[in-house]
Design a protein around this motif. Structure first.
Motif, PDB file in Angstrom:
ATOM      1  N   UNK A 184       0.842  -1.192   0.000  1.00  0.00           N
ATOM      2  CA  UNK A 184       0.000   0.000   0.000  1.00  0.00           C
ATOM      3  C   UNK A 184       0.878   1.242   0.000  1.00  0.00           C
ATOM      4  N   UNK A 185       0.648   2.091  -0.989  1.00  0.00           N
ATOM      5  CA  UNK A 185       1.418   3.324  -1.137  1.00  0.00           C
ATOM      6  C   UNK A 185       0.453   4.503  -1.055  1.00  0.00           C
ATOM      7  N   UNK A 186       0.838   5.495  -0.248  1.00  0.00           N
ATOM      8  CA  UNK A 186      -0.019   6.666  -0.102  1.00  0.00           C
ATOM      9  C   UNK A 186       0.871   7.858   0.254  1.00  0.00           C
ATOM     10  N   UNK A 187       0.647   9.010  -0.360  1.00  0.00           N
ATOM     11  CA  UNK A 187       1.455  10.184   0.000  1.00  0.00           C
ATOM     12  C   UNK A 187       1.217  10.573   1.468  1.00  0.00           C
ATOM     13  N   UNK A 188       2.251  11.152   2.095  1.00  0.00           N
ATOM     14  CA  UNK A 188       2.193  11.425   3.545  1.00  0.00           C
ATOM     15  C   UNK A 188       0.993  12.277   3.960  1.00  0.00           C
TER      16      UNK A 188
END
Lengths: 80, 226
Positions: free
Chosen positions: B142-146
């Protein structure tokens, strides 16, 4: 008019690229030391458009709507 | 009350999901992506390898017409559950925030994991804090901007995290390098859940765990209130 576009989809700077890291390692096994390895996908497309601007807009739309994922990718469009 | 189980070219957990739901007494129907999605109270998008994971996992299925109907059902508040490839399809459809991409170590990971329930959602109204479910994926990180991650916590959209035996989200308990060990994420309204683990693969004693049933039961109870 027929246009040819070359679209490059690449991971944004700083994004982890596990495949490229594996390839970097494999190159090392062959004696090639690389500071970094990055990979990208290139799409070569031919399509009809009214003008150069229109062709760029169409290619932009393709990137935004399907070819790239805005969370992880940047893209470059080059009309050839 | 009827649940649609979507099928795309390459879906392969559709029948498992159907069996798990039928075991719980739910009425289900398998819906091929070219069919009309009508008369359903909820949707499950099962796992598999839709369109061979071409381009990106879930990318092609996300652009099919039936996903527009799923979006409308989501807007109506109906529960939508995406499991594994279904989760990838939901993120590619932008129905949930973030994205699921290639595992930190780029290989297929197939194992049992422990999941800690974090956020509240219609899919997690059961009492247990930790559930045991299997994962089976290569693109589950899972990748998500901060900034978006901050909003996910503020809005209670992080639903499950991978944890160790003590319930801690350690890096060794993280099977794929997901940001903050996140295994499942919901939309702002909480009625759309994207989860990488497979509840249907933990739905009968014979399979080693029945922990997955609580997720389906929660979904069914929620539909009964609508």
């Amino acid at each position: 008019m027929l246009f040819r576009a070359e679209i490059t989809i690449k991971l944004k700077n700083g994004m982890l690229d596990p495949e490229a890291a594996t390839i970097k390692n494999a190159l090392k096994h062959l004696g090639y030391e690389c500071r970094s390895v990055k990979q990208a996908a290139i799409f070569k497309l031919e399509f009809e458009a009214d003008s150069r601007q229109n062709a760029t807009d169409v290619a932009e739309g393709m990137c935004r709507r399907l070819l790239a994922n805005p969370i992880i990718h940047d893209y470059d469009i080059e009309l050839v | 009350m009827k649940i649609a189980i979507l099928r795309f070219g390459g879906s392969n957990c559709d029948l498992d999901v159907q069996k798990a739901l039928n075991n719980l007494g739910a009425e289900t129907e398998l819906v091929w992506y070219k069919e009309v999605l009508e008369g359903f109270d909820g949707v499950i998008i099962p796992g598999g390898f839709s369109y061979g994971d071409y381009l990106r996992a879930g990318a092609i299925a996300a652009r099919t017409k039936i996903m527009q109907s799923v979006r409308e059902m989501a807007e109506d508040g109906k529960p939508i559950l995406g499991i594994c490839n279904g989760a990838q399809i939901l993120s590619e459809s932008h129905l949930v925030p973030g994205t699921f991409t290639l595992n930190q170590y780029p290989k297929f990971v197939c194992k049992w994991v422990k999941l800690l329930k974090i956020g509240r959602s219609p899919f997690t109204t059961f009492s247990s804090e930790i559930v045991n479910l299997p994962i089976a994926h290569k693109e589950g990180r899972f990748v998500v901007p901060s900034q978006l991650l901050k909003e996910l916590y503020e809005n209670d959209q992080v639903v499950f995290k991978y944890v160790d035996d003590n319930g801690r989200p350690t890096s060794s308990a993280n099977p794929n390098g997901s940001r903050d060990n996140i295994a499942a994420v919901s939309n702002l309204e909480k009625n759309v859940l994207a989860m990488m683990p497979h509840p249907e693969r933990a739905s009968e004693k014979l399979l080693g765990s029945v922990d997955g049933n609580v997720i389906f039961e929660s979904m069914i109870s929620y539909m009964n209130t609508l």
